[in-house]
Motif scaffolding. Structure first.
Motif, short mmCIF file in Angstrom:
data_model
loop_
_atom_site.label_atom_id
_atom_site.label_comp_id
_atom_site.label_asym_id
_atom_site.label_seq_id
_atom_site.Cartn_x
_atom_site.Cartn_y
_atom_site.Cartn_z
N PHE A 137 39.38 57.60 35.02
CA PHE A 137 38.29 56.66 34.89
C PHE A 137 39.05 55.40 34.76
O PHE A 137 39.71 55.19 33.31
CB PHE A 137 37.02 56.71 34.21
N VAL A 138 39.09 54.17 35.12
CA VAL A 138 39.89 53.25 35.09
C VAL A 138 38.99 51.99 33.87
O VAL A 138 37.70 51.97 35.09
CB VAL A 138 40.55 52.71 36.39
N LEU A 139 39.29 51.77 33.53
CA LEU A 139 38.27 50.67 32.45
C LEU A 139 39.04 49.43 32.48
O LEU A 139 40.01 49.42 31.80
CB LEU A 139 37.88 51.65 31.50
N SER A 140 39.28 48.44 32.73
CA SER A 140 39.62 46.86 32.24
C SER A 140 39.01 45.74 32.53
O SER A 140 37.70 46.04 32.22
CB SER A 140 39.76 47.00 34.54
N VAL A 141 39.51 45.32 31.85
CA VAL A 141 38.90 43.81 30.68
C VAL A 141 39.83 42.54 31.54
O VAL A 141 40.44 42.62 31.24
CB VAL A 141 38.77 44.05 29.21
N LEU A 142 38.20 42.12 31.16
CA LEU A 142 38.51 40.10 32.05
C LEU A 142 38.12 39.49 31.02
O LEU A 142 37.50 39.33 30.35
CB LEU A 142 38.69 40.69 33.40
N LEU A 193 41.34 55.08 31.93
CA LEU A 193 42.78 54.22 32.15
C LEU A 193 42.13 53.13 32.08
O LEU A 193 41.60 52.57 32.64
CB LEU A 193 43.08 54.53 33.80
N VAL A 194 42.79 52.94 30.84
CA VAL A 194 42.56 51.78 30.20
C VAL A 194 43.51 50.73 30.91
O VAL A 194 44.59 50.54 30.15
CB VAL A 194 42.24 51.59 28.42
N VAL A 195 42.79 49.18 30.72
CA VAL A 195 44.10 48.43 31.58
C VAL A 195 43.30 46.78 31.08
O VAL A 195 42.73 46.70 30.65
CB VAL A 195 43.67 48.11 33.20
N ASP A 196 44.33 46.59 30.22
CA ASP A 196 44.05 45.56 29.41
C ASP A 196 44.64 44.68 29.47
O ASP A 196 45.74 44.33 30.33
CB ASP A 196 44.43 45.44 28.16
N THR A 197 44.98 43.21 30.31
CA THR A 197 45.11 42.08 30.48
C THR A 197 45.03 40.30 29.71
O THR A 197 44.64 40.49 28.77
CB THR A 197 43.94 41.25 31.88
N PHE A 220 43.44 41.70 40.94
CA PHE A 220 43.74 43.25 40.96
C PHE A 220 43.13 43.87 39.50
O PHE A 220 43.29 45.06 40.33
CB PHE A 220 45.45 42.27 40.60
N VAL A 221 43.19 43.15 38.70
CA VAL A 221 42.08 44.26 37.49
C VAL A 221 40.17 44.61 38.09
O VAL A 221 40.21 45.60 37.51
CB VAL A 221 42.45 43.86 36.19
N VAL A 222 39.89 43.52 38.60
CA VAL A 222 38.45 44.32 38.94
C VAL A 222 39.21 45.03 40.20
O VAL A 222 38.06 46.22 40.33
CB VAL A 222 37.69 42.67 38.98
N GLY A 223 39.46 44.85 40.98
CA GLY A 223 39.45 45.89 41.97
C GLY A 223 40.11 47.53 41.67
O GLY A 223 39.66 47.92 42.41
N LEU A 224 41.19 46.72 40.90
CA LEU A 224 41.00 48.41 40.62
C LEU A 224 40.70 49.93 39.50
O LEU A 224 40.52 50.31 39.93
CB LEU A 224 43.04 48.49 39.68
N LEU A 227 35.25 49.99 36.36
CA LEU A 227 34.19 49.30 35.74
C LEU A 227 35.58 47.99 34.57
O LEU A 227 36.03 48.33 34.39
CB LEU A 227 33.64 50.05 34.65
N THR A 228 34.94 46.61 35.02
CA THR A 228 35.25 46.34 34.54
C THR A 228 34.53 44.79 32.88
O THR A 228 33.27 44.80 33.61
CB THR A 228 35.74 44.97 34.85
N LEU A 229 35.13 45.18 32.16
CA LEU A 229 34.92 44.46 30.92
C LEU A 229 34.96 42.55 30.96
O LEU A 229 35.93 42.52 30.81
CB LEU A 229 34.76 44.98 29.73
#
Length: 1011
Positions: A137-142, A193-197, A220-224, A227-229
Motif C-alpha cells: 500500500f503506497v502512502l505518500s506525503v506532500l 511503502l512510505v514515500v516522503d518528498t 508524481f507522488v500523488v499519482g504513485l 493515498l496521499t497526505l
C-alpha cells in the motif's frame, strides 16, 4: 550495513559556522551608513551559504552514484574497469537495504529525475526476495517546506527520514514498513511503502523554475500513492490549492496511465481543538474551489469530470484532519505535546481505514506504475509550467486573442498592400518607405493596443491578475509582429516597383500592337465610310486587313514558345558539374522521401574522429540521427526558400528565362556549401547536390510552367491579338457608320476597363471571403493550434496513411493543402448563398464608382476648360485605389479630336452595364484559381496568416514548434512531445517501433536507429 548520518563539509571547518552566525548578526546590526561594507558582508555570507548547500552529503548520494554506475554498465553491457564485484549485484544490495529499513531515493532531488532503469532493477530484486505475490500500500506525503511532513511520518511509523529546519529532504524517498501478522487480515497487505518528498515552495530553489519542479513532483507522488497526505502548516489550505489543480489537469492528460489516487488533508500546528467545527465554512470553500477548477480543466482537456473527487478521491467531511503543535512551549527545552500523539493515532486509523478499502498493488505493478507515470510526466511539460488550471485557461484565452490581434494587423496591411500595388501599377507612386506603411497601419495598430489594454485590465475579469504576468511579453510579440509585417510588405512592394520598370518594355510592346491595330482599323474604316453597302462587305474587308496586320506582327515578333524546365535544369547542371557527368537517372530520385542520406555523404578527413567514425559505421550505418535530421531539415528549408524565390520572380508578368534556373541553382549550391563548411563531420557528394536540384525542380516545375502559360496568354501576339479581334471589329464598324470620336473613345475605355474590373472584383471578394471564413469556418477561426487539432481530427476520419506521412515529415505543406481544401470546399458549398451575392454586390459598387469618376471628371474639365488629356488624368486618378488602370493604357490611342465630354460620359454609363453583365455571367466556383494571381486568392491569404510562423520540428519526435514568429530568439517549444515511433525509430535489429518519449530516448540514442 553503513548507517551514515548526514554531515556537512566546508573550507573553514567549525569556524565557518561561527563566522556565518557572526556575519548574520553583524549584517542585521550594521548601520546603514556603511552600505559598501554591508554589501561585501552580504556577498560573503551568500557565498558561504551556497558552499554549505553544495557540500551537503548523505547516504542518498552514495546510492545515487551506485545507481549511475549500474545504469552505465548496463547500457554498454560491460563491467566497469576497476570494479571489484559484478555490477549486476548492485540492485540486490539496494534491495537488502530497503528490506532492512533504509529509505531509497526515488527521485533525484538535485536533477528532478527518476532513474527508471535503476529503480526497476531494485524492485525486481525486491520481488525475488519478498515473493511475486507481495502486495504493498503506497502512502505518500506532500506539503510545503518545513510543514512537518517527515516528522509526522517518523512519529507515525518509527522511521528515520531526515528532519531539520529548512530544506532537508530533497526529491522523493521510499521506505518499506512491514505490516505485522496481526494486521495483515485487516488490510491484506504485506508492506506499506512510505514515500516522503521534499517541501514545495522551497526558498533555496528560488529562480530555478520552482513552479515547474513543484508541479512535477506533486503529480508524481500523488499519482504513485494509493493515498496521499496533503500536509498544510496552519488552517489555510490555499497554499496547496494551486498545486492540486495542476495535478488534476495533468492526470486528465495522462489518459494512458491507469490512476486512482486519493488524499487526506492534514493541518499541522493548529492549537484550537475545535478547529474542525470552526473551519467547516473553510472546508466548504475549499471543496467549491477544487470542483470549479476541475470543471475548468475538464473543459480544456475534453474530460468527463464534474468534481475534484471524480479525479482524486476525497471526502471533505472525513478526510480533513487538524494536528496540535508538536511541542508544548518553545524548543529546545519544551516537552512533546500529548495531543500531537493522539492526532497521529487518529490519522493512523484513517490511513488503515483507507488501506482496508483498497486493493493496493503488487510490487511488479508498482514497477510498471513508476515507469508509466514518469513517461507521462515527461510528456506533460506544458501543464507544469503554469501555477494552476485557471492560469492554463487564461493563457489559452490570451492565445486566442493574440490570433485576433495578429489577424487585424495582417488584414490591415494586406489592404494597404493592395491599394499601393494598384498605385504602383498605375505609376502614381515611385517609392515605398517604412514610415509610409507604419502611417497606414497606425489606426489599426492603435485599435489593437486599445484592445490589448482592455483585455489585460478588465476590472471585472477574474483572470486579470493572472493575465498581467504575460502583458509585457505579448506586447513585445505584437510589436515584433508589426515590424515584421511592415518590413515584409515593403520588400514585396519594392519588388513590384522593380518589376514594373523591367516589364515596361513588355507592356509597351503589347500596347504598341493594340494601338497599331486600332489606328490602322480606324484609317481603313474612314476610307470605307459611306462606300460599303452591307455588313458582309465590311466583314470581308476587315478580315483581309486583320490577316495582313497579324501576319506582320508575328513576323516582327515571333510567338512565345513553350518551355521545358527539366531540360534547362540538365543544361545548367552540366555547366556547373563539368567534372561529374549529369546522371539522368537522378531525375527519378526524390531526395525528400529517401530513408537515409548516408549514401550522399562522406566523412571529413580532418574531423579527427577516426575511432568514433569506425564504430558509428558499424553500429548505425555511418550517420547519427541528429545528422539525418539536420540534413532533412536543410533539404526542406532550401525547398521552401526556392519556392519563395520562384514566387518573387513573378513569371506570369515578367516571363520565363533560363537565368531563373541558373539563379536558383546557384542559391542551392551556396546553401549546400555553407552547410558542409559548418560544424558538421561530413561533406556532401556531388550526387547530393544534383539530386537535390532535380527533386526541387520536379516539385516546382508545375508552378513555373503554369506561370509561364499565364504570361504567354497575356503577351503572345498571336494569342493576345486573336482575343481582341471582335473588340476591334466593333470599333471598325462604328467608324464606318460615322460614329463620333468621343463615342468610340468611350467604348475603348470600357473595353480597357474590363480586365481591371474583373481583377478588382475577385480581389475584394477574396478578401471578404477570407474574413468570413475566419469568422465562420470552425477550423480557421482560431490560431494554428486550433487548426492543427482539426487537421488531426480530419486525418483520423479519413484514415489515409499517405496524409499522415505528409503531415509528419512535411507539416507546412500539409497545413497549406488542408487550408486550400477547406477554402475550396467552403466556396463550393456557400457559392450561391454567400460568394455570388458578394461578387454581384462588389461589381455593383464598382460600377457606381466608375460612373461617379466619369461624371466628376467631366465636371472638372468643364470647370477648368481642359481637354481630353485632363479628363483622362482625372478619371484614372479617381479610380487608382480601386483599379489597375492608368493613362498609359490608352497612350497609343489618338484622341485629339475628342471634345464632347458629355457624350463620352453617356457612352461609358451606357456601355458599362453590359460589360458588368458579361463579367458576372462568368462567375462560378472554378474562377478563383483561374482569374486571380495566387497571392490574392483567399486560400493564399489564409496561408499567409497561419503559416508565417516557426516550422522547426523536434529532431526526435517531429513535433512542431508553436512559436508564431519565424526565426524567433526564444527556445523552440511544443505543448506535447510524441513517441519516437512517429519519426520511424525502432529497436535495433527489429521492426518493432519505439514507443518511448524522445526525452528518455535522447539520453540513450545508441539503442535506437531510424528505419
Amino acid at each position: 550495513m553503513l548507517n551514515m548520518k548526514r554531515c556537512f563539509f566546508s573550507n573553514g571547518s567549525e569556524s565557518s559556522w561561527m563566522n556565518t552566525h557572526q556575519l548574520t548578526f553583524l549584517l542585521y546590526s550594521t548601520n546603514n551608513n556603511k552600505s559598501e561594507e554591508h554589501k561585501a558582508k552580504q556577498t560573503y555570507l551568500e557565498k558561504l551559504s551556497d558552499d554549505l548547500q553544495a557540500a551537503t552529503f548523505g547516504l542518498e548520494h552514495i546510492m545515487r552514484e551506485i545507481g549511475q554506475i549500474y545504469e552505465s554498465c548496463l547500457s554498454v553491457k560491460k563491467q566497469k574497469k576497476g570494479l571489484q564485484f559484478d555490477f549486476s549485484s548492485l540492485p540486490s544490495l539496494a534491495a537488502e537495504m530497503m528490506i532492512s529499513g533504509f529509505p531509497l531515493e526515488l527521485m533525484d532531488g538535485d536533477a528532478a529525475h527518476v532513474p527508471v532503469i535503476w529503480i526497476s532493477a531494485v524492485l525486481d530484486e525486491l520481488i525475488q526476495k519478498l515473493g511475486h505475490q507481495t502486495r504493498v500500500f503506497v502512502l505518500s506525503v506532500l506539503g510545503v517546506q518545513s510543514s512537518g511532513k517527515s516528522t509526522m511520518l517518523n512519529a507515525m511509523f518509527g522511521l528515520q527520514f531526515a528532519v531539520s529546519a529548512g530544506r532537508c529532504t530533497r526529491g522523493a524517498f521510499m521506505q518499506l514498513v512491514r505490516v505485522s501478522n496481526e494486521m495483515k487480515p485487516q488490510i491484506n497487505f504485506d508492506y506499506i511503502l512510505v514515500v516522503d518528498t521534499e517541501g514545495l515552495r522551497a526558498l533555496e530553489l528560488a529562480g530555478r523554475s520552482t513552479q515547474h519542479h513543484d508541479n512535477e513532483l506533486a503529480t508524481f507522488v500523488v499519482g504513485l500513492g494509493n493515498l496521499t497526505l496533503i500536509n498544510i502548516f496552519g488552517e489555510n489550505p490555499s497554499e496547496m490549492q494551486d498545486v492540486l489543480q495542476i495535478v488534476v489537469q495533468a492526470f486528465m492528460r495522462m489518459k494512458k496511465v491507469n490512476l486512482s489516487p486519493s488524499c487526506v488533508f492534514v493541518h499541522q500546528n493548529v492549537s484550537d481543538v475545535t478547529a474542525g467545527e470552526k473551519n467547516m465554512e473553510g472546508r466548504r470553500r475549499l471543496q467549491e474551489t477544487l470542483d470549479e477548477m476541475t470543471k475548468l480543466a475538464a473543459k480544456d482537456e475534453v474530460y468527463d469530470a464534474e468534481r475534484f473527487s471524480d479525479v482524486i478521491r476525497f471526502d471533505v467531511q472525513n478526510d480533513v484532519k487538524y494536528f496540535a503543535q508538536l511541542w508544548e512551549g518553545s524548543p529546545p527545552m519544551a516537552p512533546p505535546n500529548p495531543n500531537y500523539c493522539e492526532n497521529i493515532q487518529e490519522l493512523k486509523k484513517t490511513i488503515m481505514s483507507h488501506a482496508s478499502n483498497s486493493h493496493g498493488m503488487m510490487l511488479i505493478d508498482l514497477k510498471d506504475r513508476i515507469k508509466d507515470l514518469w513517461k507521462a510526466l515527461l510528456d506533460e511539460r506544458f501543464v507544469f509550467s503554469f501555477r494552476n488550471s485557471l492560469e492554463i485557461s487564461a493563457y489559452r484565452k490570451l492565445e486566442t486573442e493574440y490570433s485576433k490581434w495578429s489577424w487585424s494587423l495582417r488584414s490591415a496591411m494586406r489592404e494597404t498592400e493592395n491599394k499601393l500595388h494598384n498605385k504602383i501599377e498605375n505609376e502614381t507612386i515611385h517609392e515605398v518607405k517604412e514610415t509610409d506603411l507604419q502611417r497606414e497601419l497606425k489606426t489599426t495598430s492603435e485599435d489593437v493596443k486599445k484592445s490589448m489594454l482592455e483585455f489585460f485590465e478588465k476590472d471585472k475579469d477574474k483572470d486579470k491578475d493572472i493575465l498581467i504576468n504575460w502583458k509585457t511579453s505579448f506586447e513585445n510579440k505584437i510589436k515584433e509582429l508589426q515590424e515584421n509585417i511592415v518590413r515584409e510588405t515593403k520588400r514585396k512592394l519594392n519588388e513590384i516597383l522593380q518589376q514594373r520598370d523591367l516589364k515596361k518594355k513588355i507592356d509597351a510592346q503589347r500596347t504598341h500592337h493594340e494601338n497599331t491595330l486600332y489606328e490602322k482599323s480606324k484609317e481603313l474604316a474612314l476610307k470605307l465610310k459611306g462606300k460599303a453597302k452591307d455588313e458582309r462587305t465590311l466583314k470581308k474587308d476587315f478580315d483581309s486587313f486583320w490577316e495582313l496586320s497579324v501576319t506582320k506582327i508575328i513576323t516582327d515578333n515571333p510567338p512565345i514558345k513553350d518551355i521545358d524546365v527539366m531540360r534547362d535544369v540538365r543544361k545548367i547542371l552540366s555547366d556547373i558539374c563539368e567534372s561529374a557527368p549529369v546522371d539522368h537517372r537522378g531525375e527519378n530520385k526524390d531526395i525528400f522521401t529517401v530513408q537515409s542520406y548516408f549514401d550522399y555523404v562522406k566523412l571529413k578527413k580532418s574531423s579527427g574522429f577516426g575511432g568514433f567514425v569506425t564504430k558509428t559505421i558499424k553500429s548505425v550505418q555511418g550517420m547519427s540521427k541528429e545528422d539525418e535530421a539536420q540534413i532533412r531539415s536543410l533539404v526542406i528549408n532550401i525547398f521552401e526558400q526556392t519556392d519563395k524565390e520562384i514566387q518573387s520572380f513573378n513569371i506570369s508578368k515578367m516571363g520565363y528565362n533560363i537565368s531563373c534556373i541558373q539563379q536558383l541553382t546557384g542559391y542551392i549550391k551556396a546553401r549546400v556549401i555553407e552547410h558542409q563548411d559548418g560544424s558538421v563531420k561530413y561533406v556532401f557528394k556531388n550526387e547530393f547536390f544534383m539530386d537535390l536540384v532535380y527533386s526541387i525542380f520536379k516539385r516546382s516545375k508545375e508552378l513555373i510552367t503554369d506561370q509561364h502559360r499565364k504570361f504567354r496568354e497575356a503577351n503572345d501576339p498571336v494569342i493576345y491579338v486573336q482575343k481582341k479581334r471582335e473588340e476591334y471589329y466593333s470599333i471598325f464598324q462604328k467608324y464606318c457608320h460615322g460614329a463620333k470620336s468621343a463615342a468610340i473613345f468611350g467604348e475603348i475605355i470600357c473595353q480597357k476597363l474590363k480586365e481591371p474590373i474583373e481583377q478588382s472584383v475577385y480581389k475584394k471578394t477574396a478578401k471578404e471571403l477570407r474574413d468570413e471564413m475566419r469568422a465562420n469556418c470552425e477550423s480557421l477561426n482560431g490560431n494554428r493550434s486550433n487548426l492543427e487539432k482539426h487537421i488531426l481530427k480530419t486525418m483520423a476520419k479519413e484514415e489515409d496513411f499517405n496524409k499522415y506521412m505528409n503531415y509528419i515529415h512535411k507539416p507546412r505543406d500539409h497545413f497549406k493543402s488542408f487550408i486550400r481544401d477547406e477554402v475550396s470546399r467552403y466556396i463550393t458549398d456557400k457559392f450561391s448563398v454567400s460568394v455570388l451575392p458578394k461578387m454581384k454586390e462588389n461589381i455593383k459598387l464598382l460600377q457606381q464608382k466608375i460612373m461617379e469618376a466619369a461624371h466628376e471628371s467631366t465636371e472638372h474639365v468643364k470647370e477648368n476648360r481642359g481637354d481630353v488629356g485632363l479628363w483622362l488624368k482625372s478619371f484614372t486618378q479617381k479610380l487608382s485605389d480601386e483599379l489597375i488602370f492608368s493613362e498609359k493604357d490608352l497612350s497609343g490611342v489618338k484622341n485629339d479630336d475628342v471634345d464632347d465630354f458629355n457624350l463620352l460620359e453617356d457612352v461609358i454609363k451606357h456601355k458599362l452595364p453590359a460589360i458588368m453583365t458579361d463579367i458576372s455571367s462568368r462567375f462560378n466556383t472554378e474562377t478563383f484559381p483561374v482569374k486571380l494571381d495566387s497571392k490574392f486568392r483567399p486560400d493564399e491569404l489564409l496561408i499567409d496568416h497561419f503559416c508565417e510562423c516557426c516550422w522547426v520540428q523536434c529532431p526526435f519526435c517531429k513535433a512542431i514548434c508553436t512559436n508564431t514568429i519565424d526565426n524567433h530568439d526564444e527556445d523552440h517549444n511544443v505543448p506535447f512531445h510524441r513517441v519516437k515511433a512517429v519519426k520511424g525509430s525502432s529497436f535495433r535489429g527489429t521492426r518493432n517501433l519505439c514507443l518511448d518519449l524522445h526525452i528518455i530516448c535522447s539520453k540513450q540514442q545508441s539503442i535506437f536507429l531510424s528505419q
